[in-house]
Design a protein around this motif. Structure first.
Motif, PDB file in Angstrom:
ATOM      1  N   ASP A 230      48.439  47.569  60.874  1.00  0.00           N
ATOM      2  CA  ASP A 230      47.546  46.654  61.594  1.00  0.00           C
ATOM      3  C   ASP A 230      48.282  45.336  61.775  1.00  0.00           C
ATOM      4  N   LEU A 231      47.905  44.571  62.770  1.00  0.00           N
ATOM      5  CA  LEU A 231      48.669  43.380  63.145  1.00  0.00           C
ATOM      6  C   LEU A 231      47.757  42.385  63.850  1.00  0.00           C
ATOM      7  N   MET A 232      48.298  41.200  64.064  1.00  0.00           N
ATOM      8  CA  MET A 232      47.641  40.182  64.889  1.00  0.00           C
ATOM      9  C   MET A 232      48.574  39.869  66.055  1.00  0.00           C
ATOM     10  N   PHE A 233      47.984  39.664  67.246  1.00  0.00           N
ATOM     11  CA  PHE A 233      48.816  39.258  68.383  1.00  0.00           C
ATOM     12  C   PHE A 233      48.122  38.148  69.149  1.00  0.00           C
ATOM     13  N   PHE A 234      48.926  37.307  69.778  1.00  0.00           N
ATOM     14  CA  PHE A 234      48.460  36.073  70.410  1.00  0.00           C
ATOM     15  C   PHE A 234      49.102  35.949  71.780  1.00  0.00           C
ATOM     16  N   ASN A 235      48.293  35.646  72.786  1.00  0.00           N
ATOM     17  CA  ASN A 235      48.812  35.434  74.140  1.00  0.00           C
ATOM     18  C   ASN A 235      49.205  33.969  74.301  1.00  0.00           C
ATOM     19  N   ARG A 236      50.516  33.715  74.301  1.00  0.00           N
ATOM     20  CA  ARG A 236      51.008  32.337  74.458  1.00  0.00           C
ATOM     21  C   ARG A 236      51.342  32.020  75.917  1.00  0.00           C
ATOM     22  N   GLY A 237      51.054  32.941  76.833  1.00  0.00           N
ATOM     23  CA  GLY A 237      51.393  32.708  78.239  1.00  0.00           C
ATOM     24  C   GLY A 237      52.842  33.051  78.511  1.00  0.00           C
TER      25      GLY A 237
ATOM     26  N   PHE B  72      52.980  36.706  70.936  1.00  0.00           N
ATOM     27  CA  PHE B  72      53.437  36.456  69.569  1.00  0.00           C
ATOM     28  C   PHE B  72      52.719  37.448  68.659  1.00  0.00           C
ATOM     29  N   VAL B  73      53.488  38.160  67.829  1.00  0.00           N
ATOM     30  CA  VAL B  73      52.932  39.245  67.018  1.00  0.00           C
ATOM     31  C   VAL B  73      53.279  39.013  65.549  1.00  0.00           C
ATOM     32  N   ILE B  74      52.307  39.255  64.662  1.00  0.00           N
ATOM     33  CA  ILE B  74      52.543  39.208  63.215  1.00  0.00           C
ATOM     34  C   ILE B  74      52.185  40.568  62.641  1.00  0.00           C
ATOM     35  N   VAL B  75      53.151  41.185  61.933  1.00  0.00           N
ATOM     36  CA  VAL B  75      52.949  42.502  61.326  1.00  0.00           C
ATOM     37  C   VAL B  75      53.121  42.389  59.810  1.00  0.00           C
ATOM     38  N   ASN B  76      52.705  43.426  59.096  1.00  0.00           N
ATOM     39  CA  ASN B  76      52.787  43.414  57.639  1.00  0.00           C
ATOM     40  C   ASN B  76      54.225  43.490  57.145  1.00  0.00           C
TER      41      ASN B  76
ATOM     42  N   GLY C 270      35.834  42.101  52.964  1.00  0.00           N
ATOM     43  CA  GLY C 270      35.746  43.422  53.570  1.00  0.00           C
ATOM     44  C   GLY C 270      36.911  43.772  54.473  1.00  0.00           C
ATOM     45  N   LEU C 271      38.084  43.163  54.226  1.00  0.00           N
ATOM     46  CA  LEU C 271      39.253  43.335  55.087  1.00  0.00           C
ATOM     47  C   LEU C 271      40.238  44.322  54.464  1.00  0.00           C
ATOM     48  N   CYS C 272      40.779  45.210  55.293  1.00  0.00           N
ATOM     49  CA  CYS C 272      41.676  46.265  54.814  1.00  0.00           C
ATOM     50  C   CYS C 272      43.037  45.720  54.413  1.00  0.00           C
ATOM     51  N   LEU C 273      43.611  46.342  53.382  1.00  0.00           N
ATOM     52  CA  LEU C 273      45.008  46.099  53.003  1.00  0.00           C
ATOM     53  C   LEU C 273      45.801  47.330  53.407  1.00  0.00           C
ATOM     54  N   TYR C 274      46.819  47.129  54.263  1.00  0.00           N
ATOM     55  CA  TYR C 274      47.620  48.270  54.683  1.00  0.00           C
ATOM     56  C   TYR C 274      48.350  48.855  53.478  1.00  0.00           C
ATOM     57  N   GLY C 275      48.330  50.176  53.385  1.00  0.00           N
ATOM     58  CA  GLY C 275      48.916  50.859  52.239  1.00  0.00           C
ATOM     59  C   GLY C 275      47.887  51.225  51.194  1.00  0.00           C
ATOM     60  N   ASN C 276      46.759  50.505  51.175  1.00  0.00           N
ATOM     61  CA  ASN C 276      45.638  50.847  50.290  1.00  0.00           C
ATOM     62  C   ASN C 276      44.504  51.483  51.088  1.00  0.00           C
ATOM     63  N   ASP C 277      43.939  50.703  52.015  1.00  0.00           N
ATOM     64  CA  ASP C 277      42.712  51.091  52.701  1.00  0.00           C
ATOM     65  C   ASP C 277      42.959  51.733  54.065  1.00  0.00           C
TER      66      ASP C 277
ATOM     67  N   MET D  86      36.260  49.198  47.982  1.00  0.00           N
ATOM     68  CA  MET D  86      36.275  49.947  49.226  1.00  0.00           C
ATOM     69  C   MET D  86      36.688  51.364  48.863  1.00  0.00           C
ATOM     70  N   ALA D  87      36.176  52.333  49.617  1.00  0.00           N
ATOM     71  CA  ALA D  87      36.499  53.723  49.332  1.00  0.00           C
ATOM     72  C   ALA D  87      36.355  54.549  50.595  1.00  0.00           C
ATOM     73  N   TYR D  88      36.971  55.721  50.587  1.00  0.00           N
ATOM     74  CA  TYR D  88      36.690  56.739  51.588  1.00  0.00           C
ATOM     75  C   TYR D  88      35.799  57.781  50.940  1.00  0.00           C
ATOM     76  N   VAL D  89      34.680  58.060  51.598  1.00  0.00           N
ATOM     77  CA  VAL D  89      33.733  59.049  51.091  1.00  0.00           C
ATOM     78  C   VAL D  89      33.391  60.034  52.202  1.00  0.00           C
ATOM     79  N   ARG D  90      32.880  61.179  51.798  1.00  0.00           N
ATOM     80  CA  ARG D  90      32.436  62.184  52.753  1.00  0.00           C
ATOM     81  C   ARG D  90      31.441  61.545  53.723  1.00  0.00           C
ATOM     82  N   SER D  91      31.574  61.852  55.007  1.00  0.00           N
ATOM     83  CA  SER D  91      30.796  61.153  56.036  1.00  0.00           C
ATOM     84  C   SER D  91      29.290  61.221  55.815  1.00  0.00           C
ATOM     85  N   ASP D  92      28.801  62.339  55.252  1.00  0.00           N
ATOM     86  CA  ASP D  92      27.358  62.468  55.040  1.00  0.00           C
ATOM     87  C   ASP D  92      26.865  61.620  53.875  1.00  0.00           C
TER      88      ASP D  92
END
Length: 376
Positions: free
Chosen positions: A104-111, A115-119, A236-243, A336-342
């Motif tokens: 996941d990343l952030m990107f910015f339109n500078r015209g 500009f991109v920030i990655v993990n 409630g924000l994801c950490l890449y590599g964990n969530d 945070m966890a992954y659980v069965r959808s139901d």
């Protein structure tokens, strides 16, 4: 195994961290401060009440230049890049051909560029992936000479505007070019704590002096990776590599909000990104969604850590915790966890197995605390 200290990269603030008494740990190939003498709890609460300074210079910074930069970048993500206005920032997701998350990343339109920030742990792979995907359509220019600071908390604006007048006019997910003592800064009003705050890209030659100037402000204290983790989990924000990782799709990760309508339904720009058939099928319900990311609160005061198994009342494994701790601001164990959808509906009761003992937990909405972003 972690790399020996001498093999680790150092950020431009390494000497400052040592001077401030930080406990340094290996993280994403860098020697990084996990906490300072005040400790994680104090650092977390200070950020929530005042202003905390984080060194996030291990993150990858790059820019995409050329008239086809936006159209090219959009082919790599299920995100609206083309219509992002100049001066605005957006959250993005690089996907595999199977529709799972590379980063996941952030990107910015500078015209003049995007500009991109990655993990930090992913940046070499991300840059190679972007170059391979769109390098013929635009220039992909890494910026290893730039440090990155995050100033977070309700009083961050008070501290920063003394040094950089004008930043107070920014609102959440906007930014611009600024100067401090003749040095160029690129500042966005954003962050990963759930608080108001700023991320500041600064040349490595000026990073130490600028960080010291921030720390001289009465509101600001240094904050390490430990509190950064607890703050983002409460938000409630994801950490890449964990969530999120290459085993999870955006829909499984409950990141539907990050995929704008123009990329999801009808029209010429819907789909067309890696793994689109699977992702759009999960969104539409035609492809089964077997698991989903949820928030959990423990009903007993027992911290539930990453990789803890979750069971239903019959003792069947139904999920796994991906991030968990005692939330300093909410003062209760959260995860945070992954659980069965139901079993993903709010109010569902599950059991975490902690050292062989069942700890009752309840699925709950995220974030665990109300966000405090400055939207103007």
């Amino acid at each position: 195994m972690n790399a020996p200290e001498e093999e680790l990269h150092k950020t431009p603030l390494h000497a400052l961290h040592l001077e401030l008494g930080a406990r340094m740990v290996p993280f994403a190939g860098y020697s990084m401060p996990v906490q300072y003498p005040a400790g994680l709890m104090a650092e977390h609460l200070h950020t929530r009440s005042s202003a905390g300074l984080f060194d996030v210079s291990h993150m990858g910074q790059l820019r995409l230049e050329g008239p086809e930069a936006a159209t090219g970048f959009e082919t790599l993500m299920p995100v609206d890049v083309i219509d992002l206005p100049v001066g605005k920032q957006r959250y993005g997701l690089l996907l595999t051909d199977e529709g799972t998350i590379i980063d996941d990343l952030m990107f910015f339109n500078r015209g003049k560029d995007i500009f991109v920030i990655v993990n930090g742990a992913c940046k070499a792979g991300d840059i190679a992936h972007i170059k391979a995907g769109i390098g013929s359509r635009c220039e992909v220019i890494p910026m290893p000479e730039r440090g990155l600071l995050a100033l977070q908390g309700p009083k961050a604006v008070d501290a920063l505007k003394r040094l950089v007048p004008g930043v107070e006019k920014l609102v959440f997910m906007t930014g611009g070019e600024f100067q401090w003592q003749g040095k160029d800064l690129f500042i966005t009003r954003s962050g990963y704590t759930g608080e108001d705050g700023f991320e500041i890209s600064v040349h490595e030659d000026a990073a130490d002096a600028f960080a010291r100037a921030l720390l001289s402000q009465p509101e600001v204290k240094p904050i390490g990776l430990g509190a950064r983790n607890s703050l983002r989990l409460e938000a409630g924000l994801c950490l890449y590599g964990n969530d999120i990782d290459t085993t999870t799709t955006p829909v499984e990760a409950a990141l539907n909000w990050a995929m704008q309508k123009v990329r999801r339904t009808g029209g010429a720009r819907a789909g067309g990104f890696p793994g689109a058939d699977k992702v759009l099928g999960q969104l539409a319900g035609s492809t089964p969604l077997e698991r989903k990311r949820v928030g959990l609160v423990a009903l007993e005061r027992v911290p539930v850590r990453d990789h803890t198994e979750l069971q239903d009342d019959a003792g069947n494994k139904v999920g796994e915790v991906t991030s968990g701790l005692l939330g300093p601001s909410v003062d209760k164990p959260i995860a945070m966890a992954y659980v069965r959808s139901d079993l993903a509906a709010n109010g569902t009761r599950l059991n975490a197995i902690v050292r062989g003992r069942k700890v009752p937990m309840e699925v709950t909405a995220m974030p665990f605390i109300p966000p405090n972003y400055h939207r103007g």
